[in-house]
Design a protein around this motif. Structure first.
Motif, mmCIF file in Angstrom:
data_model
loop_
_atom_site.group_PDB
_atom_site.id
_atom_site.type_symbol
_atom_site.label_atom_id
_atom_site.label_comp_id
_atom_site.label_asym_id
_atom_site.label_seq_id
_atom_site.Cartn_x
_atom_site.Cartn_y
_atom_site.Cartn_z
ATOM 1 N N LEU A 32 1.636 15.422 -12.848
ATOM 2 C CA LEU A 32 1.110 14.933 -11.724
ATOM 3 C C LEU A 32 1.766 13.853 -11.147
ATOM 4 C CD1 LEU A 32 -1.809 14.953 -10.463
ATOM 5 C CD2 LEU A 32 -2.336 12.964 -11.950
ATOM 6 N N HIS A 33 1.989 13.868 -9.952
ATOM 7 C CA HIS A 33 2.904 12.852 -9.509
ATOM 8 C C HIS A 33 2.305 11.529 -8.701
ATOM 9 C CE1 HIS A 33 6.847 15.328 -9.089
ATOM 10 N NE2 HIS A 33 5.927 16.085 -9.075
ATOM 11 N N ILE A 34 0.872 11.532 -8.792
ATOM 12 C CA ILE A 34 0.048 10.562 -8.346
ATOM 13 C C ILE A 34 -0.700 9.807 -9.686
ATOM 14 C CG2 ILE A 34 -0.206 11.536 -6.024
ATOM 15 C CD1 ILE A 34 -3.134 12.452 -6.832
ATOM 16 N N GLY A 37 1.689 6.283 -7.619
ATOM 17 C CA GLY A 37 1.633 6.978 -8.725
ATOM 18 C C GLY A 37 3.157 6.619 -9.636
ATOM 19 N N MET A 38 4.178 6.133 -8.941
ATOM 20 C CA MET A 38 5.530 5.548 -9.447
ATOM 21 C C MET A 38 5.966 4.626 -8.211
ATOM 22 S SD MET A 38 7.642 4.892 -11.447
ATOM 23 C CE MET A 38 7.464 5.978 -12.843
ATOM 24 N N ASN A 39 6.350 5.303 -7.166
ATOM 25 C CA ASN A 39 7.062 4.862 -5.953
ATOM 26 C C ASN A 39 8.698 4.554 -6.030
ATOM 27 O OD1 ASN A 39 8.357 2.639 -4.064
ATOM 28 N ND2 ASN A 39 6.377 2.827 -3.227
ATOM 29 N N GLY A 83 10.423 -2.699 4.596
ATOM 30 C CA GLY A 83 9.515 -1.901 4.020
ATOM 31 C C GLY A 83 9.469 -0.733 4.553
ATOM 32 N N VAL A 84 9.468 0.467 3.907
ATOM 33 C CA VAL A 84 9.742 1.743 3.846
ATOM 34 C C VAL A 84 8.670 2.619 3.112
ATOM 35 C CG1 VAL A 84 11.323 3.928 3.647
ATOM 36 C CG2 VAL A 84 12.322 1.516 3.837
ATOM 37 N N ASP A 85 7.782 3.309 4.194
ATOM 38 C CA ASP A 85 6.599 4.169 3.215
ATOM 39 C C ASP A 85 6.269 5.253 4.350
ATOM 40 O OD1 ASP A 85 5.400 1.623 1.765
ATOM 41 O OD2 ASP A 85 6.271 1.036 3.521
ATOM 42 N N PHE A 107 2.332 12.762 -17.055
ATOM 43 C CA PHE A 107 2.012 11.721 -15.883
ATOM 44 C C PHE A 107 3.476 10.652 -15.835
ATOM 45 C CE2 PHE A 107 -1.697 13.056 -17.925
ATOM 46 C CZ PHE A 107 -2.555 13.383 -16.824
ATOM 47 N N HIS A 108 3.289 9.828 -14.833
ATOM 48 C CA HIS A 108 4.512 8.864 -14.836
ATOM 49 C C HIS A 108 4.666 8.010 -15.920
ATOM 50 C CE1 HIS A 108 6.112 10.221 -11.140
ATOM 51 N NE2 HIS A 108 4.977 10.044 -10.196
ATOM 52 N N ILE A 109 3.501 7.421 -16.359
ATOM 53 C CA ILE A 109 3.197 6.348 -17.059
ATOM 54 C C ILE A 109 2.043 6.472 -18.347
ATOM 55 C CG2 ILE A 109 4.323 4.648 -15.503
ATOM 56 C CD1 ILE A 109 1.489 3.643 -15.062
ATOM 57 N N ILE A 113 9.342 0.602 8.422
ATOM 58 C CA ILE A 113 9.830 2.017 8.880
ATOM 59 C C ILE A 113 8.860 2.834 8.131
ATOM 60 C CG2 ILE A 113 11.430 3.777 8.940
ATOM 61 C CD1 ILE A 113 13.848 1.833 7.961
ATOM 62 N N SER A 114 7.982 3.579 8.971
ATOM 63 C CA SER A 114 6.748 4.051 8.584
ATOM 64 C C SER A 114 7.110 5.590 8.930
ATOM 65 C CB SER A 114 5.594 3.618 8.913
ATOM 66 O OG SER A 114 5.343 2.231 8.505
ATOM 67 N N VAL A 115 6.939 6.463 8.128
ATOM 68 C CA VAL A 115 7.017 7.995 8.453
ATOM 69 C C VAL A 115 5.790 8.409 8.628
ATOM 70 C CG1 VAL A 115 7.156 8.927 6.034
ATOM 71 C CG2 VAL A 115 8.533 10.012 8.099
ATOM 72 N N PHE A 149 -8.863 14.317 -3.135
ATOM 73 C CA PHE A 149 -8.174 14.203 -4.627
ATOM 74 C C PHE A 149 -7.309 12.869 -4.344
ATOM 75 C CE2 PHE A 149 -8.771 18.809 -6.055
ATOM 76 C CZ PHE A 149 -9.957 18.382 -6.499
ATOM 77 N N TRP A 150 -6.685 12.882 -3.075
ATOM 78 C CA TRP A 150 -5.988 11.796 -2.854
ATOM 79 C C TRP A 150 -6.357 10.424 -2.909
ATOM 80 C CZ3 TRP A 150 -0.714 11.199 -2.496
ATOM 81 C CH2 TRP A 150 -0.023 9.958 -2.150
ATOM 82 N N PRO A 151 -7.517 10.101 -2.117
ATOM 83 C CA PRO A 151 -8.309 8.779 -2.364
ATOM 84 C C PRO A 151 -8.868 8.773 -3.782
ATOM 85 C CG PRO A 151 -9.385 10.107 -0.880
ATOM 86 C CD PRO A 151 -8.109 10.732 -1.136
HETATM 87 P P1 ADQ Z 1 5.173 9.403 -1.814
HETATM 88 O O1 ADQ Z 1 3.836 9.061 -1.917
HETATM 89 O O2 ADQ Z 1 5.708 10.218 -0.744
HETATM 90 O O3 ADQ Z 1 5.281 10.325 -3.260
HETATM 91 P P2 ADQ Z 1 7.322 7.387 -2.681
HETATM 92 O O4 ADQ Z 1 7.634 7.700 -4.270
HETATM 93 O O5 ADQ Z 1 7.663 6.055 -2.334
HETATM 94 O O6 ADQ Z 1 5.853 8.042 -2.234
HETATM 95 O O7 ADQ Z 1 8.630 8.481 -2.028
HETATM 96 C C1 ADQ Z 1 8.766 8.503 -0.732
HETATM 97 C C2 ADQ Z 1 10.196 9.037 -0.445
HETATM 98 O O8 ADQ Z 1 10.036 9.296 0.919
HETATM 99 C C3 ADQ Z 1 11.178 8.372 -0.694
HETATM 100 O O9 ADQ Z 1 12.097 8.978 -1.298
HETATM 101 C C4 ADQ Z 1 11.478 7.624 0.660
HETATM 102 O O10 ADQ Z 1 13.110 7.609 0.727
HETATM 103 C C5 ADQ Z 1 11.128 8.683 1.606
HETATM 104 N N1 ADQ Z 1 10.740 8.019 2.724
HETATM 105 C C6 ADQ Z 1 9.642 7.026 2.884
HETATM 106 N N2 ADQ Z 1 9.580 6.687 3.984
HETATM 107 C C7 ADQ Z 1 10.452 7.116 4.949
HETATM 108 C C8 ADQ Z 1 11.069 6.978 6.252
HETATM 109 N N3 ADQ Z 1 10.427 6.325 7.018
HETATM 110 N N4 ADQ Z 1 12.174 7.646 6.629
HETATM 111 C C9 ADQ Z 1 12.642 8.699 5.673
HETATM 112 N N5 ADQ Z 1 12.412 8.573 4.409
HETATM 113 C C10 ADQ Z 1 11.415 8.077 3.805
HETATM 114 C C11 ADQ Z 1 4.512 10.702 -4.440
HETATM 115 C C12 ADQ Z 1 3.746 9.742 -5.027
HETATM 116 C C13 ADQ Z 1 4.661 8.665 -5.686
HETATM 117 C C14 ADQ Z 1 5.809 9.112 -6.674
HETATM 118 C C15 ADQ Z 1 6.442 10.340 -5.880
HETATM 119 C C16 ADQ Z 1 7.226 11.098 -6.955
HETATM 120 O O11 ADQ Z 1 2.951 9.237 -4.294
HETATM 121 O O12 ADQ Z 1 3.861 7.526 -6.410
HETATM 122 O O13 ADQ Z 1 6.530 8.213 -6.870
HETATM 123 O O14 ADQ Z 1 5.379 11.324 -5.353
HETATM 124 O O15 ADQ Z 1 6.489 11.546 -8.097
#
Ligand code: ADQ
Length: 500
Positions: A195-197, A400-402, A297-299, A226-228, A333-335, A109-111
């Motif tokens: 739905l969050h995505i 989905g949103m970001n 970049g934070v993801d 949905f978000h949008i 920063i990539s978690v 489902f994710w992809p």
């Molecule tokens: P995610 O795919 O996880 O969420 P995102 O909306 O960007 O994506 O939320 C990520 C959260 O994790 C943010 O609050 C961010 O601060 C935190 N985060 C990310 N990297 C981090 C790091 N390295 N260290 C600490 N914190 C980190 C899913 C959907 C999105 C949707 C949300 C909410 O994929 O599209 O916006 O749900 O509905």
């Protein structure tokens, strides 16, 4: 912001509980708070209305957990007031978990929902596990509904209509069973799904062999959010073309088996004020050379986030505009995320190689172009990084949103930076004052970063002021309240269009 008082108990059903359970070395369980915005907004409402939260504990246990610990007395998290009797831990047997979570949720489902069908795997046995796990969530929800009905007298039972709110792509078909049993046993409740995505177009959705069951699962609810609007319209289109439902696109309604389902765009926000506070109160972590600028970049490390494209765009910037060499650093920063799934491990290797190659190519004795952190950082650190970065690169291939885009603008409390945003994030269609760039256009993305680095202060201020205003207004509490209003579950619903 209007605060509503909920008039019915809220039962939230999500894959994970709103806190993490951990065992100490004596085997005792305790709660560790989760910091997400969703929990911040939703947990206080559940506490307030004496509702329930149903989810998986995150622990792999042989047998179902016997009890949930109460929160620690010094716990300040929004879930602290949630009593253990308000929490129901769903048991997912370990053998089932891999097929359900890594297999169907994240391998299929994710992809698929991010319109990347080539990465999606369709397997009957993972889908079967998914349906079984969804049924388990449904049974636990039904037990809770029966229990709450039993505790009420006839008059109260007539007046009380609990709202069951199911979250996200892990639980797309849970409502099928809930609806069926609720009707058989004449239990009262309203069912909602969020739905969050993204929701993909019908042409992508139909690739999934059991897409009709997904659509029926979602349509078992009274309201699907949905978000949008684009995702709403994709969903409505799917219902029309795949199930032959009667639909009303203007009013966003779908009819199935004589029932009308309301489809609604509910764009999620962030706890804006909390990020402002963090940005105001956290010291600087970054040590920068004079006039050095940070691009941030934070993801989660996820292939949908466009990380490889982003790093290549940064490399192109250094090639095309060498004036930025030694002046600009990309802090990525990539978690770590879903490390049990092969695609995610491959992406980790690809990123390591790419960052290594570019740093090898451009580094000077006292400067490296990319600082790459593979790990999570605290919210305090995050807020400080946001505040102190000149540019945020939020360039998912699909999202989905970001929330990162929103958190960045909340933290621009000093001299404002510039947000660069992909149009393929839900946020891209709303945060109009950002610089929008297609992440697949590497050369254009490099030009856009260059433009951001040179943007005059007054232009940055005008853009950021508007961006911050919108996020402050439409924060996560606004989202929560819009949801409750749309369910007719509040008593002062200004923006209400309650379901009949
Ligand atoms: P995610 O795919 O996880 O969420 P995102 O909306 O960007 O994506 O939320 C990520 C959260 O994790 C943010 O609050 C961010 O601060 C935190 N985060 C990310 N990297 C981090 C790091 N390295 N260290 C600490 N914190 C980190 C899913 C959907 C999105 C949707 C949300 C909410 O994929 O599209 O916006 O749900 O509905």
């Amino acid at each position: 912001m209007v605060q509503h008082h909920i008039t019915a108990p809220l039962i939230v059903v999500s894959n994970r509980l709103p806190f993490v359970l951990q065992r100490n070395k004596d085997g005792e369980l305790s709660r560790k708070p989760s910091a997400g915005g969703l929990v911040t907004a939703v947990a206080p409402v559940v506490v307030d209305c004496g509702g329930l939260w149903i989810g998986w504990s995150g622990l792999h246990t042989e047998e179902p957990l016997e009890f949930i610990p109460e929160s620690d007395p010094d716990d300040k998290a929004p879930t602290a007031g949630l009593l253990s009797k308000q929490v129901i831990a769903v048991h997912i047997p370990e053998r089932e978990f891999d097929d359900f979570y890594n297999g169907c949720c994240n391998g299929t489902f994710w992809p698929l929902f991010h319109s990347m069908p080539d990465r999606a795997v369709f397997k009957a046995h993972t889908w079967d596990a998914y349906c079984r796990v969804n049924k388990e969530f449904a049974s636990r929800t039904l037990e809770a509904l029966r229990k709450s009905a039993k505790e009420l007298d006839d008059q109260e039972r007539f007046e009380t209509c609990p709202v069951v709110w199911i979250h996200d792509y892990q639980l797309l078909v849970a409502a099928t069973t809930i609806r069926q049993v609720v009707e058989e046993e004449k239990l009262r409740c309203k069912l909602a799904f969020f739905l969050h995505i993204p929701f993909p177009s019908w042409d992508i959705m139909r690739l999934f062999p059991w897409d009709d069951e997904i659509l029926q699962g979602m349509l078992a609810c009274d309201m699907v959010g949905f978000h949008i609007e684009d995702y709403c319209l994709n969903f409505i289109d799917c219902c029309s073309r795949r199930l032959g439902c009667r639909v009303d696109r203007n009013n966003m309604l779908v009819e199935l088996a004589g029932r009308t389902v309301h489809i609604k765009a509910l764009p999620i926000g962030i706890p804006f004020d909390r990020f402002v506070q963090l940005a105001e109160n956290t010291p600087r972590f970054l040590k920068l050379a004079e006039s050095e600028k940070i691009i941030l970049g934070v993801d989660r490390l996820d292939y949908t986030k466009g990380l490889v494209h982003r790093i290549l765009a940064f490399e192109r910037l250094l090639e095309k505009y060498p004036e930025h060499v030694e002046k600009v650093t990309l802090l990525q920063i990539s978690v770590p995320s879903r490390t049990d799934v092969r695609e995610y491990r491959q992406l980790k290797e690809e990123m390591d190689q790419l960052v290594g190659r570019i740093n090898g190519r451009f580094s000077m004795p006292n400067w490296s172009p990319i600082r790459y952190i593979y790990g999570g950082v605290t919210q305090e650190q995050l807020a400080a990084f946001y505040r102190d970065s000149a540019v945020a690169l939020v360039t998912p291939l699909r999202d989905g949103m970001n929330l990162v885009a929103k958190e960045y603008v909340a933290c621009q409390i000093k001299e404002p930076g510039v947000l660069i945003l992909s149009p393929f994030a839900g946020a891209g269609g709303m945060m109009h004052e950002a610089l929008v760039v297609n992440p697949y256009e590497i050369d254009k993305a490099a030009d856009t970063i260059h433009r951001a680095l040179h943007m005059p202060l007054d232009e940055r201020e005008v853009r950021m002021k508007q961006l911050r205003h919108r996020e402050q207004q439409m924060d996560v509490n606004y989202w929560m309240n819009s949801f409750l209003a749309s369910m007719g579950a509040v008593n002062n619903s200004d923006e209400a269009d309650p379901l009949s």
